[in-house]
Design a protein around this motif. Structure first.
Motif, PDB file in Angstrom:
ATOM      1  N   LEU A 182      35.375  77.702  26.024  1.00 22.20           N
ATOM      2  CA  LEU A 182      34.951  77.713  27.289  1.00 22.20           C
ATOM      3  C   LEU A 182      35.634  78.308  28.242  1.00 22.20           C
ATOM      4  CD1 LEU A 182      34.155  73.725  27.299  1.00 22.20           C
ATOM      5  CD2 LEU A 182      32.545  75.674  27.042  1.00 22.20           C
ATOM      6  N   GLY A 183      35.039  79.107  29.570  1.00 24.05           N
ATOM      7  CA  GLY A 183      35.834  79.497  30.449  1.00 24.05           C
ATOM      8  C   GLY A 183      35.265  79.004  31.841  1.00 24.05           C
ATOM      9  N   GLY A 184      36.349  78.529  32.630  1.00 27.14           N
ATOM     10  CA  GLY A 184      35.833  77.765  33.783  1.00 27.14           C
ATOM     11  C   GLY A 184      35.920  76.342  33.800  1.00 27.14           C
ATOM     12  N   PRO A 185      35.320  75.652  34.765  1.00 30.18           N
ATOM     13  CA  PRO A 185      34.411  75.943  35.444  1.00 30.18           C
ATOM     14  C   PRO A 185      34.756  76.831  36.685  1.00 30.18           C
ATOM     15  CG  PRO A 185      34.865  73.695  36.161  1.00 30.18           C
ATOM     16  CD  PRO A 185      35.605  74.216  34.674  1.00 30.18           C
ATOM     17  N   ILE A 186      33.811  77.733  37.249  1.00 25.59           N
ATOM     18  CA  ILE A 186      34.222  78.673  38.207  1.00 25.59           C
ATOM     19  C   ILE A 186      33.034  78.535  39.195  1.00 25.59           C
ATOM     20  CG2 ILE A 186      35.503  80.317  37.182  1.00 25.59           C
ATOM     21  CD1 ILE A 186      33.299  82.118  36.765  1.00 25.59           C
ATOM     22  N   GLU A 187      33.365  78.972  40.582  1.00 23.73           N
ATOM     23  CA  GLU A 187      32.258  78.847  41.758  1.00 23.73           C
ATOM     24  C   GLU A 187      31.051  80.082  41.177  1.00 23.73           C
ATOM     25  OE1 GLU A 187      32.565  77.904  45.819  1.00 23.73           O
ATOM     26  OE2 GLU A 187      34.755  77.688  45.354  1.00 23.73           O
ATOM     27  N   ALA A 188      30.003  79.732  41.354  1.00 22.99           N
ATOM     28  CA  ALA A 188      29.118  80.814  41.157  1.00 22.99           C
ATOM     29  C   ALA A 188      28.741  81.519  42.325  1.00 22.99           C
ATOM     30  CB  ALA A 188      27.697  80.010  40.878  1.00 22.99           C
ATOM     31  N   ALA A 228      22.602  77.481  40.799  1.00 25.15           N
ATOM     32  CA  ALA A 228      23.806  76.155  40.986  1.00 25.15           C
ATOM     33  C   ALA A 228      24.970  76.848  41.547  1.00 25.15           C
ATOM     34  CB  ALA A 228      23.531  75.316  39.740  1.00 25.15           C
ATOM     35  N   PRO A 229      25.700  75.945  41.972  1.00 26.92           N
ATOM     36  CA  PRO A 229      27.096  76.089  42.412  1.00 26.92           C
ATOM     37  C   PRO A 229      28.212  76.547  41.467  1.00 26.92           C
ATOM     38  CG  PRO A 229      26.564  74.050  43.032  1.00 26.92           C
ATOM     39  CD  PRO A 229      25.299  74.608  42.357  1.00 26.92           C
ATOM     40  N   TRP A 230      28.004  75.956  40.225  1.00 30.78           N
ATOM     41  CA  TRP A 230      29.297  76.126  39.287  1.00 30.78           C
ATOM     42  C   TRP A 230      28.532  76.701  37.883  1.00 30.78           C
ATOM     43  CZ3 TRP A 230      33.964  75.530  41.063  1.00 30.78           C
ATOM     44  CH2 TRP A 230      34.145  74.553  42.003  1.00 30.78           C
ATOM     45  N   ILE A 231      29.746  77.456  37.327  1.00 28.78           N
ATOM     46  CA  ILE A 231      29.512  78.202  36.138  1.00 28.78           C
ATOM     47  C   ILE A 231      30.485  77.857  35.086  1.00 28.78           C
ATOM     48  CG2 ILE A 231      29.100  80.353  34.762  1.00 28.78           C
ATOM     49  CD1 ILE A 231      28.488  81.700  37.502  1.00 28.78           C
ATOM     50  N   ILE A 232      30.048  77.392  33.858  1.00 27.60           N
ATOM     51  CA  ILE A 232      30.904  77.469  32.830  1.00 27.60           C
ATOM     52  C   ILE A 232      30.574  78.449  31.794  1.00 27.60           C
ATOM     53  CG2 ILE A 232      31.494  75.751  30.966  1.00 27.60           C
ATOM     54  CD1 ILE A 232      31.163  73.325  32.391  1.00 27.60           C
ATOM     55  N   CYS A 233      31.528  79.040  31.347  1.00 31.45           N
ATOM     56  CA  CYS A 233      31.250  80.125  30.438  1.00 31.45           C
ATOM     57  C   CYS A 233      31.160  79.872  28.847  1.00 31.45           C
ATOM     58  CB  CYS A 233      32.253  81.409  30.610  1.00 31.45           C
ATOM     59  SG  CYS A 233      31.927  81.860  32.248  1.00 31.45           S
ATOM     60  N   ASP A 241      28.449  86.841  37.027  1.00 37.33           N
ATOM     61  CA  ASP A 241      29.050  85.595  36.442  1.00 37.33           C
ATOM     62  C   ASP A 241      30.625  85.770  36.373  1.00 37.33           C
ATOM     63  OD1 ASP A 241      26.369  84.627  36.666  1.00 37.33           O
ATOM     64  OD2 ASP A 241      26.059  85.166  34.509  1.00 37.33           O
ATOM     65  N   ARG A 242      31.290  86.778  36.094  1.00 42.80           N
ATOM     66  CA  ARG A 242      32.602  86.943  36.027  1.00 42.80           C
ATOM     67  C   ARG A 242      33.204  86.041  34.779  1.00 42.80           C
ATOM     68  NH1 ARG A 242      31.712  84.847  40.717  1.00 42.80           N
ATOM     69  NH2 ARG A 242      33.328  83.418  40.327  1.00 42.80           N
ATOM     70  N   CYS A 243      32.066  85.828  33.751  1.00 41.65           N
ATOM     71  CA  CYS A 243      32.797  85.401  32.559  1.00 41.65           C
ATOM     72  C   CYS A 243      33.640  86.175  31.634  1.00 41.65           C
ATOM     73  CB  CYS A 243      31.649  84.968  31.755  1.00 41.65           C
ATOM     74  SG  CYS A 243      30.534  83.652  32.051  1.00 41.65           S
ATOM     75  N   GLU A 244      33.793  87.486  31.720  1.00 40.20           N
ATOM     76  CA  GLU A 244      34.662  88.276  31.216  1.00 40.20           C
ATOM     77  C   GLU A 244      36.002  88.316  31.618  1.00 40.20           C
ATOM     78  OE1 GLU A 244      32.213  90.163  33.313  1.00 40.20           O
ATOM     79  OE2 GLU A 244      31.020  89.385  31.838  1.00 40.20           O
ATOM     80  N   GLU A 245      36.109  87.898  32.906  1.00 43.47           N
ATOM     81  CA  GLU A 245      37.375  87.544  33.686  1.00 43.47           C
ATOM     82  C   GLU A 245      38.171  86.223  33.333  1.00 43.47           C
ATOM     83  OE1 GLU A 245      36.584  88.240  37.581  1.00 43.47           O
ATOM     84  OE2 GLU A 245      35.679  90.059  37.367  1.00 43.47           O
TER      85      GLU A 245
END
Length: 116
Positions: free
Chosen positions: A56-62, A68-73, A105-109
């Motif tokens: 998992l990565g995050g949670p980060i602001e979307a 929705a306001p949050w992303i979990i990668c 989404d910036r998941c790669e970061e």
């Protein structure tokens, strides 16, 4: 006459301000905890047929234009020629939707950690 024109101008200005306020994105609120999000994460992993172990990565602001306001990668920790990453969208600790991760989404970061 001048008074009514001024009153009319003021009314138009106030109406335009209220439409600007309606267009502002909602606040992100509190990020979902991974514990609260675990059920949704496991559901998505099963539907996407991701091999265990999971990362998992995050949670980060979307991005404000997302659903929705949050992303979990989410991705599989198993190395392979293709290892898709998914963006899981949360609002109020509830899974709203999910899809393949996009650049926005910036998941790669993100720094990924094992799902416990």
């Amino acid at each position: 006459m001048a008074r009514s024109a001024s009153a009319m101008t003021l009314a138009v200005l106030l109406m335009s301000c209220s439409s600007i306020l309606e267009a502002l994105p909602e606040t992100a609120g509190q990020a979902p905890s991974l514990r609260a999000a675990a059920e949704g994460i496991r559901k998505v992993a099963a539907e996407a047929k991701l091999a265990e172990p999971l990362e998992l990565g995050g949670p980060i602001e979307a991005n404000p234009v997302t659903v929705a306001p949050w992303i979990i990668c989410l991705r599989s920790a198993t190395p392979g020629p293709t290892r898709p990453t998914y963006a899981l969208f949360y609002r109020d600790a509830k899974l709203v939707s999910w899809r393949f991760s996009a650049i926005v989404d910036r998941c790669e970061e993100q720094t990924f950690s094992p799902l416990k």
